[in-house]
Design an enzyme around this catalytic site. Structure first.
Site, mmCIF file in Angstrom:
data_model
loop_
_atom_site.group_PDB
_atom_site.id
_atom_site.type_symbol
_atom_site.label_atom_id
_atom_site.label_comp_id
_atom_site.label_asym_id
_atom_site.label_seq_id
_atom_site.Cartn_x
_atom_site.Cartn_y
_atom_site.Cartn_z
ATOM 1 C CG PHE A 85 -1.788 -1.230 1.318
ATOM 2 C CD1 PHE A 85 -2.666 -1.597 0.315
ATOM 3 C CD2 PHE A 85 -1.678 -2.051 2.429
ATOM 4 C CE1 PHE A 85 -3.414 -2.759 0.415
ATOM 5 C CE2 PHE A 85 -2.422 -3.217 2.532
ATOM 6 C CZ PHE A 85 -3.297 -3.569 1.526
ATOM 7 C CB ALA A 110 -0.908 -4.183 -13.540
ATOM 8 N N PRO A 124 -9.792 -9.943 -15.168
ATOM 9 C CG PRO A 124 -11.503 -9.950 -16.761
ATOM 10 C CD PRO A 124 -10.129 -10.498 -16.499
ATOM 11 C CE LYS A 171 -6.648 4.788 -19.967
ATOM 12 N NZ LYS A 171 -7.759 5.757 -19.873
ATOM 13 N N GLY A 172 -3.577 1.182 -15.154
ATOM 14 C CA GLY A 172 -3.636 0.653 -13.801
ATOM 15 C C GLY A 172 -5.053 0.709 -13.265
ATOM 16 N N GLY A 180 -5.496 -0.631 -9.606
ATOM 17 C CA GLY A 180 -5.442 -1.002 -8.200
ATOM 18 C C GLY A 180 -5.849 0.085 -7.225
ATOM 19 C CD GLU A 181 -2.189 3.512 -5.895
ATOM 20 O OE1 GLU A 181 -2.136 4.537 -6.610
ATOM 21 O OE2 GLU A 181 -1.267 3.174 -5.145
#
Length: 738
Positions: free
Chosen positions: A245, A516, A623, A692-693, A695-696
């Site tokens: 994180f 990623a 996914p 694209k990313g 995760g956030e």
């Protein structure tokens, strides 16, 4: 491989493996306990001793003296590291405070000594015998008190502290509808599953660190600078990381002290930062005070927008860049964003869970809700009216590479049942609960970073991928295997992925939502280089060759990958190098959050009933793991809205609630239903993966949707996070009709 023109059709577009839900290939090792984490490297260092960190009991001052005699005489003690015997140490550019303090002390719980013993218990017990005499100094610990002393910080990651377009003051003064409000967010602590931990061993002048670290190449350089030794003499190994994180982006005290301790006693040393030490010893998200002004016509179209942010950090630190999204998210010809940084002697502030946007959206998206109400508009419609397909600061000459915010808003609202919401606050009841719905946009910048990989094929046709990329629980192993399998035409189970070792090619690393997309693009580059090598060996023109079923085919001819690789196998190495597309096109990810809450009519307890969201983040590589990431991020956003906060003792300068018993995070029962919808999107200007990313993205705006739902339920508008029971009660809950 250079990436400086938009991606055309390529092997990833086949969608045979990439874009298909896939179980994590590392999942079995993790759930069976066979995946070795940093502190568990008994195989690599079976004779390791144990270190326990002694942290400072004051926040600012000097060490007058240290009495180590009782600790040195304690059972099992092998050595004690302090500033007096550690030698000359540098400081990495990513560290604000020295990882080993003394004689000067920069913050509470700064590491001042490492006690090393034959067992963890002996090290811990002996650490309690270290006696330190302090000369305390007056510190600055209160952001509100120091706010007016804030100064303009330098640019962060190439982004200036302030931006200005047009005449904000004039446009705001003329606006038919105005919002001018301040919002505050508290300090937040990381609470990852695995603590910061390292096992260190020396072999002559060569150092190996098995450590929990998100950015391998960065940290090799930082350790070399800190110890004053060549980078070539350091190896970092981090194949598995139990959550990061942002707290593990940079070198921390566990790694440095383990290295120093192992050097001192001549055998490997394990160091884990104890859970109660983490909030004050490592990094945290700084508190913010944010002022937002919106000026719009009666139709809700924004003409003036200003976002000013105050945060604090140690001398030499950086700001919480909470106005970043305001530069790109909504229209407005007249604009101001500004960041001011106050000097605080609290523990170091740094990256955490979407730094900037995560807390910036907590303010901006509540302000947008307030604007919608003032204009008599549905909050979804307000955002649609203020959509813009280009960078609003740069103008139409810098369009977005892709932007599907409106699609997210429409699809997300329909899927959630937004039409059932009563726009008048405090009108919906379900038994003893006030019920409300809220929404917010989601936004997170898309960043790309050069990334390398090495790919090998053996005589049986098995593919191996090697890169120093890390997996912090996000599914990196799997998407890398999917990428190699897609490009080379093999099944995922024919690919072995090796990560987290500085002997492998340097990657983007895990952080900033760039991991990623960038790292799979690096694997793509290496896999395409392997395709070229294989077709050359096969004697086929590369344009005519097909890679399918473990074969290289041309017409009715085919050869196996294993046969082409031969007994000795084939290896290639390449990297993706990003050009200036990110300068020519604004790149970002978008979404829409929706939330329904219940608020108890007597106790003001807030219960989230359900959350939902629609997100556009380019091609979704896996996914299944992407959905898991977004759900986790939405959960963190809910925590920021309702419960998460570090409580600062402004007398003595430390975070009081520094353990898992008192630092509250959401659990499963807090959010019984979460729904995620991915909007189909390919971004050919982002990377060859057209991804694209993601995760956030899920945390950015989630907390604001919760806050807006609480307002819709109760009519109480709170602007000071977290939205705790006491604040709701103090504001005055709605009166229940007899």
């Amino acid at each position: 491989m250079k990436f400086d023109t938009p991606a055309g059709p390529n092997p990833i577009d086949r969608g045979r493996v990439v874009g298909i839900p896939h179980d994590r290939i590392d999942g079995a090792a993790k759930v069976t306990g066979t995946a070795p984490y940093a502190y568990e490297r008994h195989d690599a260092a079976p004779n390791a001793a144990y270190g326990w960190i002694v942290g400072s009991a004051i926040a600012k001052g000097q060490i007058r003296s240290m009495d180590l005699r009782a600790a040195e005489a304690a059972p099992g003690v092998l050595g004690i590291v302090t500033h007096a015997n550690a030698g000359t140490l540098g400081k990495g550019q990513f560290n604000t405070a020295h990882l080993l303090g003394g004689p000067a002390i920069q913050h509470y719980e700064q590491a001042l000594a490492l006690v090393i013993a034959d067992t963890l218990e002996n090290a811990r017990d002996a650490a309690k015998l270290v006696r330190i005499d302090y000369a305390p100094e007056q510190g600055r610990f209160d952001l509100k008190a120091e706010r007016l002393h804030g100064t303009m910080p330098p640019a962060s990651f190439g982004s200036p502290a302030d931006t200005k377009v047009g005449d904000f003051d004039g446009a705001f003064a003329k606006a038919a509808v105005k919002i001018d409000q301040s919002y505050s967010t508290p300090d937040h602590s990381h609470a990852m599953m695995e603590p910061h931990a390292t096992t260190a061993a020396w072999n002559g002048d060569k150092l190996t660190l098995w450590t929990a670290n998100q950015m391998i190449a960065w940290s090799v350089g930082e350790m070399a600078k800190t110890l004053g030794i060549p980078k070539e003499n350091i190896r970092l190994v981090a194949p598995y990381i139990g959550g990061g994180f942002g707290a593990k982006l940079f070198l921390r005290a566990d790694a440095l002290l383990a290295a120093l301790g192992a050097k001192q006693i001549g055998r490997p040393v394990k160091v884990a930062i104890a859970r109660p030490q983490i909030p004050n010893n490592t990094t945290h998200r700084p508190a913010t005070i944010q002022r937002i002004r919106l000026g719009a016509g009666k139709d809700g179209v924004i003409d003036a927008i200003a976002h000013e942010v105050w945060s604090g950090d140690l001398p030499g630190g950086g700001p919480e860049t909470a106005a970043q999204q305001t530069r790109l998210l909504y229209r407005g010809a007249n604009r101001i964003t500004a960041h001011r940084l106050a000097v605080l002697d609290l523990p170091e502030g740094n990256a955490m869970r979407a730094p900037g946007e995560a807390v910036g959206m907590l303010a901006l998206e509540v302000a947008m809700d307030e604007l919608a109400e003032a204009c008599g508009l549905d909050p979804v419609e307000l955002r649609i009216r203020n959509d813009v397909q280009y960078d609003p600061e740069a103008g139409p000459q810098r369009p977005f590479s892709s932007r599907k915010l409106v699609e997210c808003l429409r699809a997300g609202s329909e899927r959630f049942g937004w039409g059932k919401r009563n726009p008048r606050p405090g009108q919906m009841r379900d038994g003893r609960w006030w019920v409300g719905m809220g929404m917010a946009a989601a936004f997170r910048n898309n960043i790309t970073t050069d990334s390398g990989a090495r790919i090998g094929i053996d005589g049986q046709g098995r593919v191996t991928v090697e890169t120093d990329m890390t997996d912090i629980g996000t599914g990196t192993y799997t998407i890398m295997a999917q990428t190699a399998a897609e490009v080379l035409g093999v099944e995922v189970d024919a690919v072995t992925v090796r990560l987290g070792d500085s002997r492998f090619p340097a990657s983007a690393g895990s952080g900033g939502q760039w991991g990623a997309n960038s790292s799979t693009a690096g694997v793509y580059a290496a896999a395409m280089a392997m395709r070229a090598k294989l077709t050359e060996k096969a004697g086929y023109p590369i344009a005519a060759a097909r890679f399918e079923d473990g074969l290289v085919k041309m017409g009715n001819q085919s050869q196996t990958l294993g046969a082409l690789a031969g007994r000795d196998g084939l290896w290639v190495e390449d990297r993706i190098e990003f050009g200036d597309l990110a300068k020519r096109y604004a790149q970002a990810t978008f979404g829409a959050h929706f939330c329904e809450v219940g608020v108890d009519i007597d106790t003001a307890e807030v219960r989230i009933r359900r959350m939902g969201g629609a997100f556009a983040a380019g091609r979704i590589l896996n996914p299944k793991s992407a959905r898991n990431q977004v759900i986790g991020a939405m959960t963190m956003g809910a925590g920021a809205a309702l419960m998460e906060a570090l409580d600062v003792d402004t007398r003595f300068g430390f975070f009081v609630n520094h353990d898992m018993a008192e630092y509250l995070v959401p659990v499963h029962a807090d959010i019984p239903e979460q729904d995620v919808l991915f909007i189909e999107e390919l971004d050919d200007k982002s990377s060859p993966m057209k991804a694209k990313g993601v995760g956030e993205l899920g945390i950015c705006g989630a907390g604001a949707a919760v806050a807006n739902a609480v307002y819709n339920a109760t009519g109480i508008r709170l602007r000071d996070y977290p939205l705790t029971i006491d604040k709701l009660l103090h504001a005055g809950m709605p009166v229940v009709a007899a």
